[in-house]
Design a protein around this motif. Structure first.
Motif, PDB file in Angstrom:
ATOM      1  N   SER A   7      -9.773  12.347   3.980  1.00  0.00           N
ATOM      2  CA  SER A   7      -9.919  10.920   4.232  1.00  0.00           C
ATOM      3  C   SER A   7     -10.611  10.672   5.566  1.00  0.00           C
ATOM      4  O   SER A   7     -10.355  11.355   6.536  1.00  0.00           O
ATOM      5  N   ASP A   8     -11.495   9.713   5.584  1.00  0.00           N
ATOM      6  CA  ASP A   8     -12.092   9.360   6.870  1.00  0.00           C
ATOM      7  C   ASP A   8     -11.670   7.971   7.318  1.00  0.00           C
ATOM      8  O   ASP A   8     -12.138   7.470   8.317  1.00  0.00           O
ATOM      9  N   VAL A   9     -10.754   7.360   6.556  1.00  0.00           N
ATOM     10  CA  VAL A   9     -10.196   6.082   7.002  1.00  0.00           C
ATOM     11  C   VAL A   9      -8.708   6.273   7.215  1.00  0.00           C
ATOM     12  O   VAL A   9      -8.035   6.906   6.429  1.00  0.00           O
ATOM     13  N   ARG A  10      -8.224   5.742   8.332  1.00  0.00           N
ATOM     14  CA  ARG A  10      -6.835   5.936   8.701  1.00  0.00           C
ATOM     15  C   ARG A  10      -6.257   4.589   9.132  1.00  0.00           C
ATOM     16  O   ARG A  10      -6.899   3.853   9.870  1.00  0.00           O
ATOM     17  N   TRP A  11      -5.078   4.292   8.590  1.00  0.00           N
ATOM     18  CA  TRP A  11      -4.346   3.117   9.047  1.00  0.00           C
ATOM     19  C   TRP A  11      -3.049   3.608   9.657  1.00  0.00           C
ATOM     20  O   TRP A  11      -2.648   4.755   9.461  1.00  0.00           O
ATOM     21  N   HIS A  39      -0.556   7.355  -3.357  1.00  0.00           N
ATOM     22  CA  HIS A  39      -1.072   8.684  -3.664  1.00  0.00           C
ATOM     23  C   HIS A  39      -0.402   9.785  -2.845  1.00  0.00           C
ATOM     24  O   HIS A  39      -1.058  10.613  -2.215  1.00  0.00           O
ATOM     25  N   GLY A  40       0.931   9.760  -2.799  1.00  0.00           N
ATOM     26  CA  GLY A  40       1.643  10.880  -2.207  1.00  0.00           C
ATOM     27  C   GLY A  40       1.907  10.766  -0.717  1.00  0.00           C
ATOM     28  O   GLY A  40       1.463   9.831  -0.064  1.00  0.00           O
ATOM     29  N   VAL A  41       2.668  11.724  -0.222  1.00  0.00           N
ATOM     30  CA  VAL A  41       3.080  11.703   1.179  1.00  0.00           C
ATOM     31  C   VAL A  41       2.678  12.982   1.885  1.00  0.00           C
ATOM     32  O   VAL A  41       2.468  14.016   1.256  1.00  0.00           O
ATOM     33  N   LEU A  42       2.604  12.879   3.189  1.00  0.00           N
ATOM     34  CA  LEU A  42       2.372  14.033   4.044  1.00  0.00           C
ATOM     35  C   LEU A  42       3.624  14.197   4.905  1.00  0.00           C
ATOM     36  O   LEU A  42       3.972  13.295   5.656  1.00  0.00           O
ATOM     37  N   LYS A  44      12.273  18.062   7.817  1.00  0.00           N
ATOM     38  CA  LYS A  44      10.931  17.502   7.639  1.00  0.00           C
ATOM     39  C   LYS A  44      11.026  15.980   7.522  1.00  0.00           C
ATOM     40  O   LYS A  44      11.946  15.466   6.902  1.00  0.00           O
ATOM     41  N   THR A  45      10.070  15.284   8.083  1.00  0.00           N
ATOM     42  CA  THR A  45      10.035  13.836   7.920  1.00  0.00           C
ATOM     43  C   THR A  45       8.685  13.440   7.327  1.00  0.00           C
ATOM     44  O   THR A  45       7.730  14.221   7.349  1.00  0.00           O
ATOM     45  N   VAL A  46       8.640  12.227   6.786  1.00  0.00           N
ATOM     46  CA  VAL A  46       7.368  11.701   6.288  1.00  0.00           C
ATOM     47  C   VAL A  46       6.510  11.339   7.490  1.00  0.00           C
ATOM     48  O   VAL A  46       6.955  10.638   8.390  1.00  0.00           O
ATOM     49  N   ARG A  47       5.294  11.858   7.523  1.00  0.00           N
ATOM     50  CA  ARG A  47       4.389  11.578   8.643  1.00  0.00           C
ATOM     51  C   ARG A  47       3.349  10.528   8.241  1.00  0.00           C
ATOM     52  O   ARG A  47       2.998   9.664   9.018  1.00  0.00           O
ATOM     53  N   ALA A  48       2.886  10.643   7.018  1.00  0.00           N
ATOM     54  CA  ALA A  48       1.859   9.705   6.547  1.00  0.00           C
ATOM     55  C   ALA A  48       1.976   9.568   5.042  1.00  0.00           C
ATOM     56  O   ALA A  48       2.571  10.418   4.378  1.00  0.00           O
ATOM     57  N   ARG A  49       1.399   8.492   4.529  1.00  0.00           N
ATOM     58  CA  ARG A  49       1.307   8.330   3.075  1.00  0.00           C
ATOM     59  C   ARG A  49      -0.156   8.128   2.742  1.00  0.00           C
ATOM     60  O   ARG A  49      -0.941   7.709   3.581  1.00  0.00           O
ATOM     61  N   ARG A  50      -0.467   8.443   1.517  1.00  0.00           N
ATOM     62  CA  ARG A  50      -1.863   8.299   1.147  1.00  0.00           C
ATOM     63  C   ARG A  50      -2.049   7.242   0.086  1.00  0.00           C
ATOM     64  O   ARG A  50      -1.196   7.012  -0.764  1.00  0.00           O
ATOM     65  N   ILE A  51      -3.209   6.605   0.157  1.00  0.00           N
ATOM     66  CA  ILE A  51      -3.607   5.607  -0.825  1.00  0.00           C
ATOM     67  C   ILE A  51      -4.912   6.101  -1.435  1.00  0.00           C
ATOM     68  O   ILE A  51      -5.775   6.637  -0.723  1.00  0.00           O
ATOM     69  N   PHE A  52      -5.020   5.931  -2.749  1.00  0.00           N
ATOM     70  CA  PHE A  52      -6.175   6.444  -3.478  1.00  0.00           C
ATOM     71  C   PHE A  52      -6.905   5.264  -4.113  1.00  0.00           C
ATOM     72  O   PHE A  52      -6.276   4.374  -4.686  1.00  0.00           O
ATOM     73  N   CYS A  53      -8.223   5.258  -4.004  1.00  0.00           N
ATOM     74  CA  CYS A  53      -9.021   4.226  -4.670  1.00  0.00           C
ATOM     75  C   CYS A  53      -9.382   4.791  -6.035  1.00  0.00           C
ATOM     76  O   CYS A  53     -10.296   5.605  -6.174  1.00  0.00           O
ATOM     77  N   VAL A  97      -7.178   6.847   1.707  1.00  0.00           N
ATOM     78  CA  VAL A  97      -6.843   6.310   3.027  1.00  0.00           C
ATOM     79  C   VAL A  97      -5.511   6.941   3.419  1.00  0.00           C
ATOM     80  O   VAL A  97      -4.617   7.032   2.580  1.00  0.00           O
ATOM     81  N   SER A  98      -5.373   7.383   4.644  1.00  0.00           N
ATOM     82  CA  SER A  98      -4.072   7.846   5.120  1.00  0.00           C
ATOM     83  C   SER A  98      -3.431   6.744   5.930  1.00  0.00           C
ATOM     84  O   SER A  98      -4.072   6.140   6.774  1.00  0.00           O
TER      85      SER A  98
END
Ligand SMILES: [Zn+2]
Length: 186
Positions: free
Chosen positions: A2-6, A38-41, A51-60, A73-74
């Protein structure tokens, strides 16, 4: 990749993002109605022994004839930092100690939380990023005047002061910086 991050502050803010997903244009292709979860990191950091959730992903979504672009997008929690097992709060405390005294003293004081190596890496990343941080802060307001701006103070100390006056009400100025600029602090 991903090159877009929120960034979002926490679960409540993430829930709002999810709620509005169908009405949010994809930041890559501007299509509305194609974004899906679209899943978690997950990963380890000093906020928990687990372990904790660090980021979630969104898929177009470009599947099933949905007209998306297939890019992602992360959405990071604002208190996490990519490729670093420390929270922003620990980084903030460490950097403040380092500019107030010495890096060695700051490492000794933070020793319980992390290894020398990790903390030295944080310092190196902070040094490397300093001009980008300063530029981002300047776009939000001038640096403080008075003794805090003394030319004899090292640049790194001035950047941290500038950061705290830019986000005076923030719980953690480093997290606030990440959220506001959509970029990692280090
Ligand atoms: Zn798209």
């Amino acid at each position: 990749m991903s090159d877009v991050r929120w960034f979002c502050r926490g679960e409540a803010e993430w829930a709002v993002i999810v709620e509005r997903l169908k009405l949010t244009p994809c930041p890559h292709c501007r299509t509305v109605g194609t974004l899906i979860r679209h899943g978690v990191l997950t990963g380890f950091d000093d906020s928990s022994a687990r372990k904790t959730v660090r980021a979630r992903r969104i898929f177009c979504s470009n599947r099933h004839r949905r007209g998306g672009c297939g890019r992602t997008v992360s959405v990071w929690f604002a208190d996490k930092i990519r490729r670093l097992s420390l929270t922003t709060r620990t980084v903030w405390t460490f950097l403040q100690r380092a500019v107030a005294g010495s890096i060695a003293a700051a490492i000794r004081a933070s020793k319980s939380s992390r290894s020398d190596r990790t903390l030295r890496r944080v310092w190196a990343r902070f040094q490397r990023n300093q001009s980008a941080i300063r530029t981002a802060l300047l776009s939000r307001g001038p640096p403080p005047h008075g003794p805090a701006a003394s030319a004899r103070r090292p640049a790194s100390a001035q950047v941290l002061t500038h950061l705290s006056v830019t986000f005076p009400h923030a719980d953690c100025p480093v997290a606030a910086f990440q959220q506001a600029t959509r970029a990692f602090f280090v």
